[in-house]
Scaffold this motif. Sequence first.
Motif, PDB file in Angstrom:
ATOM      1  N   ARG A   1     -20.760  -0.994   0.578  1.00  0.00           N
ATOM      2  CA  ARG A   1     -20.253  -1.673  -0.615  1.00  0.00           C
ATOM      3  C   ARG A   1     -20.892  -1.110  -1.886  1.00  0.00           C
ATOM      4  O   ARG A   1     -20.267  -1.037  -2.933  1.00  0.00           O
ATOM      5  CB  ARG A   1     -20.491  -3.177  -0.522  1.00  0.00           C
ATOM      6  N   GLY A   2     -22.125  -0.680  -1.782  1.00  0.00           N
ATOM      7  CA  GLY A   2     -22.813  -0.091  -2.922  1.00  0.00           C
ATOM      8  C   GLY A   2     -22.254   1.249  -3.346  1.00  0.00           C
ATOM      9  O   GLY A   2     -22.527   1.722  -4.447  1.00  0.00           O
ATOM     10  N   ARG A   3     -21.436   1.859  -2.502  1.00  0.00           N
ATOM     11  CA  ARG A   3     -20.827   3.148  -2.822  1.00  0.00           C
ATOM     12  C   ARG A   3     -19.401   3.016  -3.364  1.00  0.00           C
ATOM     13  O   ARG A   3     -18.775   4.013  -3.706  1.00  0.00           O
ATOM     14  CB  ARG A   3     -20.844   4.042  -1.588  1.00  0.00           C
ATOM     15  N   VAL A   4     -18.885   1.788  -3.421  1.00  0.00           N
ATOM     16  CA  VAL A   4     -17.522   1.588  -3.913  1.00  0.00           C
ATOM     17  C   VAL A   4     -17.469   1.933  -5.400  1.00  0.00           C
ATOM     18  O   VAL A   4     -18.325   1.544  -6.180  1.00  0.00           O
ATOM     19  CB  VAL A   4     -17.054   0.126  -3.681  1.00  0.00           C
ATOM     20  N   ASN A   5     -16.443   2.690  -5.779  1.00  0.00           N
ATOM     21  CA  ASN A   5     -16.220   3.045  -7.183  1.00  0.00           C
ATOM     22  C   ASN A   5     -14.743   3.317  -7.389  1.00  0.00           C
ATOM     23  O   ASN A   5     -13.932   2.997  -6.530  1.00  0.00           O
ATOM     24  CB  ASN A   5     -17.101   4.243  -7.572  1.00  0.00           C
ATOM     25  N   ASN A   6     -14.390   3.950  -8.485  1.00  0.00           N
ATOM     26  CA  ASN A   6     -12.977   4.174  -8.763  1.00  0.00           C
ATOM     27  C   ASN A   6     -12.303   5.096  -7.749  1.00  0.00           C
ATOM     28  O   ASN A   6     -11.097   5.054  -7.579  1.00  0.00           O
ATOM     29  CB  ASN A   6     -12.782   4.729 -10.174  1.00  0.00           C
ATOM     30  N   GLY A   7     -13.063   5.934  -7.046  1.00  0.00           N
ATOM     31  CA  GLY A   7     -12.468   6.854  -6.089  1.00  0.00           C
ATOM     32  C   GLY A   7     -12.867   6.644  -4.642  1.00  0.00           C
ATOM     33  O   GLY A   7     -12.455   7.404  -3.776  1.00  0.00           O
ATOM     34  N   THR A   8     -13.664   5.632  -4.377  1.00  0.00           N
ATOM     35  CA  THR A   8     -14.128   5.363  -3.017  1.00  0.00           C
ATOM     36  C   THR A   8     -14.039   3.881  -2.732  1.00  0.00           C
ATOM     37  O   THR A   8     -14.583   3.110  -3.517  1.00  0.00           O
ATOM     38  CB  THR A   8     -15.587   5.838  -2.833  1.00  0.00           C
ATOM     39  N   PRO A   9     -13.365   3.468  -1.670  1.00  0.00           N
ATOM     40  CA  PRO A   9     -12.726   4.288  -0.648  1.00  0.00           C
ATOM     41  C   PRO A   9     -11.427   4.916  -1.155  1.00  0.00           C
ATOM     42  O   PRO A   9     -10.874   4.479  -2.172  1.00  0.00           O
ATOM     43  CB  PRO A   9     -12.458   3.297   0.476  1.00  0.00           C
ATOM     44  N   ARG A  10     -10.954   5.909  -0.431  1.00  0.00           N
ATOM     45  CA  ARG A  10      -9.708   6.594  -0.775  1.00  0.00           C
ATOM     46  C   ARG A  10      -8.614   6.129   0.176  1.00  0.00           C
ATOM     47  O   ARG A  10      -8.550   6.588   1.310  1.00  0.00           O
ATOM     48  CB  ARG A  10      -9.865   8.099  -0.652  1.00  0.00           C
ATOM     49  N   PRO A  11      -7.744   5.259  -0.282  1.00  0.00           N
ATOM     50  CA  PRO A  11      -6.669   4.812   0.613  1.00  0.00           C
ATOM     51  C   PRO A  11      -5.563   5.861   0.715  1.00  0.00           C
ATOM     52  O   PRO A  11      -5.381   6.676  -0.191  1.00  0.00           O
ATOM     53  CB  PRO A  11      -6.146   3.548  -0.087  1.00  0.00           C
ATOM     54  N   ILE A  12      -4.867   5.844   1.817  1.00  0.00           N
ATOM     55  CA  ILE A  12      -3.650   6.639   1.962  1.00  0.00           C
ATOM     56  C   ILE A  12      -2.517   5.707   1.569  1.00  0.00           C
ATOM     57  O   ILE A  12      -2.333   4.658   2.183  1.00  0.00           O
ATOM     58  CB  ILE A  12      -3.477   7.134   3.407  1.00  0.00           C
ATOM     59  N   THR A  13      -1.797   6.071   0.536  1.00  0.00           N
ATOM     60  CA  THR A  13      -0.728   5.201   0.046  1.00  0.00           C
ATOM     61  C   THR A  13       0.626   5.902   0.139  1.00  0.00           C
ATOM     62  O   THR A  13       0.707   7.124   0.021  1.00  0.00           O
ATOM     63  CB  THR A  13      -0.976   4.783  -1.420  1.00  0.00           C
ATOM     64  N   VAL A  14       1.643   5.113   0.366  1.00  0.00           N
ATOM     65  CA  VAL A  14       3.019   5.610   0.375  1.00  0.00           C
ATOM     66  C   VAL A  14       3.888   4.586  -0.337  1.00  0.00           C
ATOM     67  O   VAL A  14       3.541   3.405  -0.425  1.00  0.00           O
ATOM     68  CB  VAL A  14       3.565   5.851   1.802  1.00  0.00           C
ATOM     69  N   HIS A  15       4.997   5.029  -0.829  1.00  0.00           N
ATOM     70  CA  HIS A  15       5.943   4.130  -1.473  1.00  0.00           C
ATOM     71  C   HIS A  15       6.570   3.223  -0.418  1.00  0.00           C
ATOM     72  O   HIS A  15       6.856   3.660   0.710  1.00  0.00           O
ATOM     73  CB  HIS A  15       7.026   4.946  -2.186  1.00  0.00           C
ATOM     74  N   ALA A  16       6.795   1.972  -0.767  1.00  0.00           N
ATOM     75  CA  ALA A  16       7.379   1.006   0.170  1.00  0.00           C
ATOM     76  C   ALA A  16       8.731   1.482   0.689  1.00  0.00           C
ATOM     77  O   ALA A  16       9.076   1.236   1.859  1.00  0.00           O
ATOM     78  CB  ALA A  16       7.513  -0.359  -0.500  1.00  0.00           C
ATOM     79  N   ASP A  17       9.495   2.183  -0.138  1.00  0.00           N
ATOM     80  CA  ASP A  17      10.808   2.682   0.270  1.00  0.00           C
ATOM     81  C   ASP A  17      10.666   3.699   1.408  1.00  0.00           C
ATOM     82  O   ASP A  17      11.440   3.692   2.362  1.00  0.00           O
ATOM     83  CB  ASP A  17      11.525   3.313  -0.926  1.00  0.00           C
TER      84      ASP A  17
END
Length: 146
Positions: free
Chosen positions: A20-36
């Motif tokens: 949790r101490g390493r969480v920032n704007n880029g961590t964690p890096r989720p894999i995201t896709v468009h709902a469509d």
Amino acid sequence: MAREKGLRVAVDLDTATTRRGRVNNGTPRPITVHADLLEHRPELVVGFLAASLRAADWAATHLDEVRTVLARETFSGPEGVVAAYGDGFHRTLHPDLSAERIELLGAQKQFLYTHGFLAADFDLGAWVAHEPLEQAKALIATEQAA
């Protein structure tokens, strides 16, 4: 380049004693896709996740090769990769939707929202889709059993 400019690390989040101490704007890096895409072509998402799982399996036992790839991608050279990533990172590359990872993603989302990087808040639980990763893991298990 940072070394050439004489820059130094001011805060090294990787030294935090908790994830949790390493969480920032880029961590964690989720894999995201468009709902469509998820709705109309879920097989593409599952295929991508399966390829990501295979790559993570490979990376876990090929540290030198992973460092070579990162050195090429970041233009940092071997020393820069070691300085930025340290040891052991190559064993933590598997996509993961564990309760801990989702909680960390929630902390990241809240940070981004609080600081104006997200236009609106959203329900993280409704946003996360577990099924594609579960299907990708099942696909890999079937391949390995064959």
